[in-house]
Scaffold this active site. Sequence first.
Site, PDB file in Angstrom:
ATOM      1  N   CYS A  22      10.270   0.841   2.478  1.00  0.00           N
ATOM      2  CA  CYS A  22      11.237  -0.192   2.882  1.00  0.00           C
ATOM      3  C   CYS A  22      12.650   0.365   2.799  1.00  0.00           C
ATOM      4  O   CYS A  22      13.563  -0.151   3.423  1.00  0.00           O
ATOM      5  CB  CYS A  22      11.071  -1.451   2.047  1.00  0.00           C
ATOM      6  N   LYS A  32      -2.729  -8.358  -7.513  1.00  0.00           N
ATOM      7  CA  LYS A  32      -3.525  -8.225  -6.297  1.00  0.00           C
ATOM      8  C   LYS A  32      -2.963  -7.076  -5.470  1.00  0.00           C
ATOM      9  O   LYS A  32      -1.940  -7.212  -4.810  1.00  0.00           O
ATOM     10  CB  LYS A  32      -3.501  -9.519  -5.471  1.00  0.00           C
ATOM     11  N   GLU A  83      11.572  -2.877  11.599  1.00  0.00           N
ATOM     12  CA  GLU A  83      11.257  -1.795  10.677  1.00  0.00           C
ATOM     13  C   GLU A  83      10.290  -0.840  11.386  1.00  0.00           C
ATOM     14  O   GLU A  83       9.217  -1.265  11.811  1.00  0.00           O
ATOM     15  CB  GLU A  83      10.576  -2.413   9.449  1.00  0.00           C
ATOM     16  N   ARG A 132       5.952  -1.057 -11.397  1.00  0.00           N
ATOM     17  CA  ARG A 132       7.274  -1.690 -11.388  1.00  0.00           C
ATOM     18  C   ARG A 132       7.204  -3.190 -11.697  1.00  0.00           C
ATOM     19  O   ARG A 132       8.174  -3.786 -12.118  1.00  0.00           O
ATOM     20  CB  ARG A 132       7.917  -1.451 -10.017  1.00  0.00           C
ATOM     21  N   TRP A 155       0.809  -1.222   0.000  1.00  0.00           N
ATOM     22  CA  TRP A 155       0.000   0.000   0.000  1.00  0.00           C
ATOM     23  C   TRP A 155       0.841   1.269   0.000  1.00  0.00           C
ATOM     24  O   TRP A 155       0.315   2.358  -0.181  1.00  0.00           O
ATOM     25  CB  TRP A 155      -0.935   0.007   1.233  1.00  0.00           C
ATOM     26  N   ASN A 156       2.169   1.175   0.223  1.00  0.00           N
ATOM     27  CA  ASN A 156       2.919   2.424   0.482  1.00  0.00           C
ATOM     28  C   ASN A 156       3.213   3.248  -0.772  1.00  0.00           C
ATOM     29  O   ASN A 156       3.271   4.468  -0.713  1.00  0.00           O
ATOM     30  CB  ASN A 156       4.192   2.161   1.289  1.00  0.00           C
ATOM     31  N   SER A 162       5.948  -7.333   3.496  1.00  0.00           N
ATOM     32  CA  SER A 162       6.726  -7.619   4.704  1.00  0.00           C
ATOM     33  C   SER A 162       7.508  -8.926   4.560  1.00  0.00           C
ATOM     34  O   SER A 162       7.124  -9.827   3.818  1.00  0.00           O
ATOM     35  CB  SER A 162       5.772  -7.723   5.895  1.00  0.00           C
ATOM     36  N   GLU A 215      10.526  -8.471  -2.745  1.00  0.00           N
ATOM     37  CA  GLU A 215      11.065  -7.203  -2.239  1.00  0.00           C
ATOM     38  C   GLU A 215      10.478  -7.052  -0.849  1.00  0.00           C
ATOM     39  O   GLU A 215       9.300  -6.720  -0.704  1.00  0.00           O
ATOM     40  CB  GLU A 215      10.608  -6.024  -3.104  1.00  0.00           C
ATOM     41  N   LEU A 216      11.291  -7.309   0.178  1.00  0.00           N
ATOM     42  CA  LEU A 216      10.736  -7.424   1.529  1.00  0.00           C
ATOM     43  C   LEU A 216      11.167  -6.243   2.404  1.00  0.00           C
ATOM     44  O   LEU A 216      11.467  -5.178   1.903  1.00  0.00           O
ATOM     45  CB  LEU A 216      11.149  -8.771   2.118  1.00  0.00           C
TER      46      LEU A 216
END
Length: 484
Positions: free
Chosen positions: A291, A181, A388, A166, A157-158, A236, A257-258
């Site tokens: 992130c 999704k 984080e 991307r 969502w960020n 996450s 991409e965590l």
Amino acid sequence: MIDIEQRALGLAPAGVLVGGRWTSADAAFAVLDPATEQTLREVPDCSNEDALRALDAACAAQQTWAATPPRRRADILRAAYDALVARTDDFALLATLEMGKPLAEARAEVAYAADFLRWFSEETPRIHGRYAVLPNADARMLTMRMPVGPCLLITPWNFPIAMAARKIAPAIAAGCTMLVKPAEQTPLSTLALARLLEEAGLPAGVLNVLTTTKPEQMVPALLRDGRIRKLSFTGSTAVGRILMSQAAGTVARVSLELGGNAPFLVFDDADLDAAVDGAVLAKMRNTGEACTAANRFHVAAGVAEEFAQRLAARLAAMPVGRGTEPGVEVGPLIDGAARDKVEQLTGDALERGARLLTGGKALPGKGFFFEPTVLSGVAPGAAMLHEEIFGPVAPVLPFAGEEEAILAANDTEYGLVAYVYTRDLQRAMRVSERLDTGMVGLNRGIVSNAAAPFGGVKQSGIGREGGAEGIDDYLSTKYVAIAV
Ligand code: ADP
């Protein structure tokens, strides 16, 4: 203002996109404005059956799409780029409404998202294989770069527009069909982007979008089916671990991409003005909900106090409010859980003896706001140094020398990005080489660029997005041995 907001919300069609049709589902869920906690719109809450229908559509389109001339695929991406740039203001407002970021930052996100469409339109006609004479000369080798197949793209969502672009852009470039999704907090931007790609000429079934409140049921059902050949996820680390094990069931390719825990290192030879500017950007971009956000500031002992004071003065002066209001530089956090986590991490650091230089509190009333916060003297055991933060809180810690700084920077399970401020070229190279991260910002508080390979090492992920590398994750190599 309300008319403009309605127009922006109207960019997202009603329904989800399945096989070229905008369809509804049996249930719906609300999308909230995190600044007011009011409902903006409802979107379909898709079931596993809806998802499998979308997968049927993606599979049905795959062969024709893979055979579509690269120039045609490139032209669609380029047309979408032009359309997105032309509608920057509306898309930015839509992202601000559902995600909360200030409008200026939302405009920057639209530009970043558009850049992926343009970059991959440029990469599309340059997907090349190799030819070679095999060493004993009795055969020849040819390699073909084939689309990996139907992809499942799960976004956070960020950066609701940019993270979708991307993944979608390289999939289109490579000739893959896809199911997207989006995060349940911010599905509208993705629906709007899908509409825009449709208008740019993307054929039915290539891009399908599903919104759901039950990803933990839908995603394993899709992966078990076996026809998804690639999963790309941004989110996450906890969810990434689950998805990686689920993808193992059908050996689907994964790109992850965590999370990150970015160290920001300031050496005593650094340009302190530049370091403070970079720190504000690395910490406060997207209200700290990135992130890549600087999570901890390790500063040479001789300049640590001055750096912390100057950073605190800058953060204290940043206006907090609804992202649509003029002059606002810090928006709300995405939801109550995010705000409560930031509050709890700050409380933990203070209990362990940290000194509060500015901020420190959630704001009362509607909206998930938290004050920009700077803490100094944070104890090594404080949770915010290891987790984080994902919010506008900056812990500053002193270090004694270069070796100590490097060890502290690498003392984490994450390895996405690190920031380094120094004017000593040899030190810059030495430290960059020793940091266990996928990216380094050298005298620069931002690294993201569509033309650069974004990604992490360790538990920050697998694979790269953007750059010349970005398309590789959507292609597989076929080798043909040729008798002569
Ligand atoms: P955050 O905690 O920042 O919201 P998440 O990793 O939970 O990040 O969410 C990122 C994306 O992953 C969202 O699109 C979300 O819907 C999706 N997601 C969350 N949990 C699961 C799950 N168990 N399986 C598949 N997708 C999930």
